[in-house]
Design an enzyme around this catalytic site. Structure first.
Site, PDB file in Angstrom:
ATOM      1  N   ARG A  27      -9.827   0.774   4.904  1.00 19.47           N
ATOM      2  CA  ARG A  27      -8.628   0.589   4.076  1.00 19.47           C
ATOM      3  C   ARG A  27      -7.392   0.321   4.928  1.00 19.47           C
ATOM      4  O   ARG A  27      -6.535  -0.495   4.559  1.00 19.47           O
ATOM      5  CB  ARG A  27      -8.440   1.812   3.175  1.00 19.47           C
ATOM      6  CG  ARG A  27      -9.459   1.794   2.023  1.00 19.47           C
ATOM      7  CD  ARG A  27      -9.847   3.147   1.552  1.00 19.47           C
ATOM      8  NE  ARG A  27     -10.737   3.124   0.398  1.00 19.47           N
ATOM      9  CZ  ARG A  27     -12.073   3.018   0.462  1.00 19.47           C
ATOM     10  NH1 ARG A  27     -12.689   2.893   1.632  1.00 19.47           N
ATOM     11  NH2 ARG A  27     -12.811   3.015  -0.634  1.00 19.47           N
ATOM     12  N   GLN A 169     -15.928   1.889  -4.004  1.00 19.88           N
ATOM     13  CA  GLN A 169     -15.878   0.478  -3.602  1.00 19.88           C
ATOM     14  C   GLN A 169     -15.488  -0.377  -4.798  1.00 19.88           C
ATOM     15  O   GLN A 169     -14.690  -1.312  -4.679  1.00 19.88           O
ATOM     16  CB  GLN A 169     -17.229   0.053  -3.030  1.00 19.88           C
ATOM     17  CG  GLN A 169     -17.530   0.738  -1.699  1.00 19.88           C
ATOM     18  CD  GLN A 169     -18.905   0.434  -1.167  1.00 19.88           C
ATOM     19  OE1 GLN A 169     -19.707  -0.232  -1.815  1.00 19.88           O
ATOM     20  NE2 GLN A 169     -19.188   0.915   0.028  1.00 19.88           N
ATOM     21  N   ASP A 315     -22.899  10.303   0.541  1.00 22.96           N
ATOM     22  CA  ASP A 315     -23.417   9.752   1.801  1.00 22.96           C
ATOM     23  C   ASP A 315     -24.159  10.814   2.617  1.00 22.96           C
ATOM     24  O   ASP A 315     -24.800  10.500   3.616  1.00 22.96           O
ATOM     25  CB  ASP A 315     -22.274   9.163   2.630  1.00 22.96           C
ATOM     26  CG  ASP A 315     -21.733   7.888   1.993  1.00 22.96           C
ATOM     27  OD1 ASP A 315     -22.426   7.292   1.145  1.00 22.96           O
ATOM     28  OD2 ASP A 315     -20.607   7.481   2.340  1.00 22.96           O
ATOM     29  N   ARG A 390     -27.571   6.473   8.409  1.00 23.05           N
ATOM     30  CA  ARG A 390     -27.543   7.895   8.041  1.00 23.05           C
ATOM     31  C   ARG A 390     -28.949   8.497   8.008  1.00 23.05           C
ATOM     32  O   ARG A 390     -29.119   9.686   8.238  1.00 23.05           O
ATOM     33  CB  ARG A 390     -26.831   8.087   6.706  1.00 23.05           C
ATOM     34  CG  ARG A 390     -25.376   7.577   6.746  1.00 23.05           C
ATOM     35  CD  ARG A 390     -24.513   8.247   5.720  1.00 23.05           C
ATOM     36  NE  ARG A 390     -23.366   7.444   5.354  1.00 23.05           N
ATOM     37  CZ  ARG A 390     -22.239   7.365   6.041  1.00 23.05           C
ATOM     38  NH1 ARG A 390     -22.110   8.009   7.176  1.00 23.05           N
ATOM     39  NH2 ARG A 390     -21.239   6.613   5.615  1.00 23.05           N
TER      40      ARG A 390
HETATM   41  C1  S3P Z   1     -17.399   3.977   0.204  1.00 18.41           C
HETATM   42  C2  S3P Z   1     -17.832   4.327  -1.061  1.00 18.41           C
HETATM   43  C3  S3P Z   1     -19.196   4.828  -1.346  1.00 18.41           C
HETATM   44  C4  S3P Z   1     -19.883   5.284  -0.075  1.00 18.41           C
HETATM   45  C5  S3P Z   1     -19.731   4.303   1.052  1.00 18.41           C
HETATM   46  C6  S3P Z   1     -18.254   4.105   1.385  1.00 18.41           C
HETATM   47  C7  S3P Z   1     -16.020   3.474   0.361  1.00 18.41           C
HETATM   48  O1  S3P Z   1     -19.956   3.787  -1.910  1.00 18.41           O
HETATM   49  O2  S3P Z   1     -21.254   5.528  -0.342  1.00 18.41           O
HETATM   50  O3  S3P Z   1     -20.404   4.751   2.203  1.00 18.41           O
HETATM   51  O4  S3P Z   1     -15.530   3.412   1.515  1.00 18.41           O
HETATM   52  O5  S3P Z   1     -15.397   3.141  -0.646  1.00 18.41           O
HETATM   53  P1  S3P Z   1     -19.937   3.440  -3.487  1.00 18.41           P
HETATM   54  O6  S3P Z   1     -18.602   2.916  -3.848  1.00 18.41           O
HETATM   55  O7  S3P Z   1     -21.022   2.422  -3.665  1.00 18.41           O
HETATM   56  O8  S3P Z   1     -20.258   4.736  -4.174  1.00 18.41           O
END
Ligand code: S3P
Length: 431
Positions: A27, A169, A315, A390
């Protein structure tokens, strides 16, 4: 060779620092690139995933320069990015692919985004659909549900959107498009996913309103450069935390870790299992809560894991499986179908791995039931991590309580989020 054998350990000790948070790093890179002026980012994760984001913005004209521990981003402003000459390759990074799909929808140029074999299998419709309803022009493979996606310039209009899955995301892709959309754009989630985007946007001058699980953003005229300090990644710290809990006479302190409540499910779960976890020196850095995490070894009990707590540890599922396998009794993880569409199908990857390690478990469509071996040790084995960083690190942690060690095949995958993982783990081990 891309395989590494981790030996059993008598304990894990010492003070440890983990690399910067992956989500916060992405970000900072994205917002710094579209802000006016020089953004300074300290403690950025330099893993394969964040390097994919840097390469994408370099290809759109953004300058990045490293001085010491600080990355300086020469932002191009909201409308200053340039059409990339080639396809953008997000490699293994879902965050790069999904967040950039939102951002690129609002640009006045054509772009194509793709990824590696794993990322090209992951669902993109969840971001494509709401962006199309904002007016975006996005076409891709499998009826626009898979990468590569081609994005053409269009005028965007704000929407109010209720997400079908709690996904940061997805939420972030819509909010980034919202910066370019007329009016306001709101995203409502049934459960609150990680909130780093909405915490960071105001630091760059964007107007964000948060009411319960709804985030609203207004079209932005300009974002201004910011100084961001990235906390240590709790998702990386989690491997060392579980390593310390499961090996006897361990005590580690992990410094300056991000403890945003949307990410600390691992702490709550481990505590419920009986672990001794303490947060020290709590502070707020760049809008994010940060603390030192102290963890001691302790016996664990099986628990039921679901809902918002699981979302805040999504995660950490692979390493939670390792802790559960060494607990007394049964652990049930449910409501986690999303785990099937991560970097690998993590339910299947961990079920197979645990079986290879001598643990009885039952795979469910949306989770896993694990019968802990309590005081026992894992059988020695050689296991492929299926290209998943992971899973690789979880196998390495399991090795600490194995008969004669575990060989991790595909170990290089750890570079995605935790370069230097094996060195840091080895240094902390007492043998
Ligand atoms: C993330 C959101 C999660 C996470 C990923 C990082 C992010 O995914 O599992 O490792 O940085 O926004 P999802 O949005 O698919 O849940």
């Amino acid at each position: 060779m891309d395989r590494i054998k981790i030996l059993p350990a008598k304990g894990l000790n010492g003070e440890i620092k983990v690399p910067g948070d992956k989500s916060v790093s992405h970000r900072a890179l994205i917002l710094g690139s579209i802000a006016e002026g020089e953004t300074r980012v300290e403690g950025l994760l330099e893993g394969a995933d964040t390097i994919a984001t840097i390469s994408a913005f370099r290809a759109m004209g953004v300058g990045f320069e490293k001085t010491g521990d600080t990355l300086i981003i020469s932002g191009m402003g909201l409308s200053g990015l340039r059409e990339p000459e080639d396809v953008i390759d997000a490699r293994n990074s879902g965050t790069t692919a999904r967040l950039l799909t939102g951002l690129l929808s609002g640009q006045n140029f054509f772009s194509v985004i793709t990824g590696d074999a794993s990322l090209r299998k992951r669902p993109m419709r969840r971001v494509v659909e709401p962006l199309q309803s904002m007016g975006a022009s996005i076409f891709g493979r499998k009826d626009s549900s898979r990468l590569p996606l081609a994005i053409s310039p269009r005028t965007l209009t704000g929407i109010s959107y209720r997400t079908p899955v709690a996904s940061a995301q997805l939420k972030s892709a819509i909010l980034l498009a919202g910066l370019y959309a007329s009016g306001s754009t709101s995203v409502t989630e049934s459960e609150k996913s990680r909130d780093h985007t909405e915490r960071m946007l105001p630091l760059f001058g964007a107007e964000v309103k948060i009411e319960g699980n709804t985030v609203t953003i207004n079209r932005a005229r300009e974002l201004s450069a910011a100084t961001i300090t990235v906390p240590g990644d709790i998702s990386s710290a989690a491997f060392l935390m579980v390593g310390a809990v499961i090996t006897p006479e361990s005590h580690i302190v992990i410094r300056d870790v991000g403890v945003n409540p949307t990410r600390t499910g691992i702490i709550r779960i481990l505590e419920r299992m009986g672990a001794k976890v303490e947060l020290l020196n709590k502070k707020t850095v760049s809008g994010e809560p940060v603390a030192d995490i102290s963890v001691k070894s302790s016996p664990l009990n099986g628990v039921l894991i679901k809902g918002e707590e699981l979302l805040a540890a999504i995660d950490e599922f692979p390493v939670i499986c390792v802790a559960a396998a060494l607990s007394k009794g049964r652990t049930i993880i449910s409501g986690a179908a999303e785990l099937r569409v991560k970097e690998s199908d993590r339910i299947s990857a961990m079920a197979d791995a645990l079986k290879n390690l001598g643990v009885s478990c039952t795979e469910k469509e949306d989770g896993l039931v694990i019968d802990g071996i309590e005081k026992g040790t894992f059988k020695s084995a050689s296991i492929d991590c299926r290209g998943d960083h992971r899973v690789a690190m979880s196998l390495a942690v399991a090795a600490l309580r194995s008969e004669e060690g575990i060989e991790v095949k595909g170990a290089k995958a750890v570079d995605v989020s935790f370069p230097g993982f094996f060195t840091i783990l080895e240094k902390a081990c007492r043998r």
